[in-house]
Design an enzyme around this catalytic site. Structure first.
Site: not given
Ligand SMILES: Cc1ncc(COP(=O)(O)O)c(C=O)c1O
Length: 300
Positions: A73, A149-150, A240
């Protein structure tokens, strides 16, 4: 139905459960070194393994119809795509020798998707086109599909976060003899930590998973801070968790609490990663479109 496989166990399972499926052999691309996420760590048969798998599939009387690859990717290197097409052709040829007639090539994803990456995209496409014309010309009747995709979604989404809390500290290690607050601390040693309302267990998972994947925001109203000094700053998420850091060190003016920060191009590998851990809230989505486009769409 089309199904992808890259190992013999899958072939035996497919034989047992769905022997008539149309199978696509996923290859390990020759080079994914320039990608952000290397899918080859998990998927894909090497050239040698792929040839063996074809033979196993033949013995099992399974129906292989094509080959796929994914060069990793966010891969900006045109030669990676070209090399994968050449490998695919070798596998097509081997398949033909043992009696398969493949007619599908899936050139995967990996294509960059930001506006300022379009020059790289054009180079990739030029290299790919050359590779396809040399190895899979129209006369070969091979159907070419892709799974970008991206490329499709990176620039489609921005994320706005709010500074929910901030903390000022002074880098003590820069004062080996101890810090004399009374004497005044040089401005350059001020450091701010900002806590934002989303983090690595929400839309910013890549900051945790990928080294050096620090997202850089823009301030919503830069005029407000135009003449302000810049300080070393750290951006943290709300949980946290100590690793919940979006950017360890960047220069920002001293931000007010409630300030909004924009993170652009956050359409890929972001919102779906939301886990809810630590009480994180899911991002609300607002769909925005220029009026002229909306009017066109609305009239359809
Ligand atoms: C099989 C497959 N195809 C396509 C994609 C999309 O990849 P990209 O966003 O790099 O284009 C992925 C992403 O993981 C994938 O696993």
């Amino acid at each position: 139905m089309l199904m992808t496989f890259d190992n013999a166990c899958e072939l035996h399972k497919i034989k047992a459960i769905y022997p008539t499926s149309r199978l696509v052999l996923r290859l390990l691309p020759p080079d994914e070194s320039n990608s952000t996420i290397k899918l080859g760590n998990k998927f894909g048969a090497s050239s040698k393994a792929a040839c063996k798998l074809l033979e196993t599939a033949k013995d099992l009387d399974l129906n292989i119809v094509g080959v796929s690859f994914h060069v990793g990717s966010g891969n900006h290197e045109p030669s990676s795509y070209y090399a994968a097409v050449v490998l695919a052709k070798e596998i097509f040829d081997h398949a033909q020798k043992i009696g398969f007639n493949l007619n599908l090539l899936d050139i995967g994803g990996g294509y960059p998707g930001l506006w300022d990456e379009m020059k790289d995209f054009e180079k990739i496409v030029a290299g790919l086109r050359q590779g396809l014309m040399e190895n899979f010309p129209p006369s070969s009747n091979v159907k070419i599909i892709a799974e970008p995709g991206r490329y499709l979604v990176s620039s489609a989404c921005n994320i706005a976060l709010t500074v929910i809390s901030k903390c000022i500290d002074y880098k003590e290690r820069e004062f080996p003899g101890g810090l004399d607050i009374q004497a005044g601390v040089p401005e350059c040693n001020k450091h701010f930590t900002y806590y934002l309302n989303d983090g690595v267990r929400g839309s910013f998972m890549d900051c945790l998973l990928l080294e050096d994947s620090h997202v850089t925001p823009t301030i919503t109203n830069p005029e407000r801070y135009a003449d302000e000094p810049q300080y070393n700053s750290t951006l943290c998420g709300p949980s946290c968790e100590a690793r919940d850091v979006l950017h360890p060190s960047l220069k920002l003016p001293e931000l007010d609490e409630d300030e909004r920060l924009w993170f652009k191009n956050m359409g890929a590998y972001t919102i779906p990663f939301y886990s809810g851990y630590g009480g994180a809230k899911r991002q609300r989505k607002f769909y925005v479109m220029e009026n002229k486009y909306w009017l066109v769409l609305f009239s359809l």
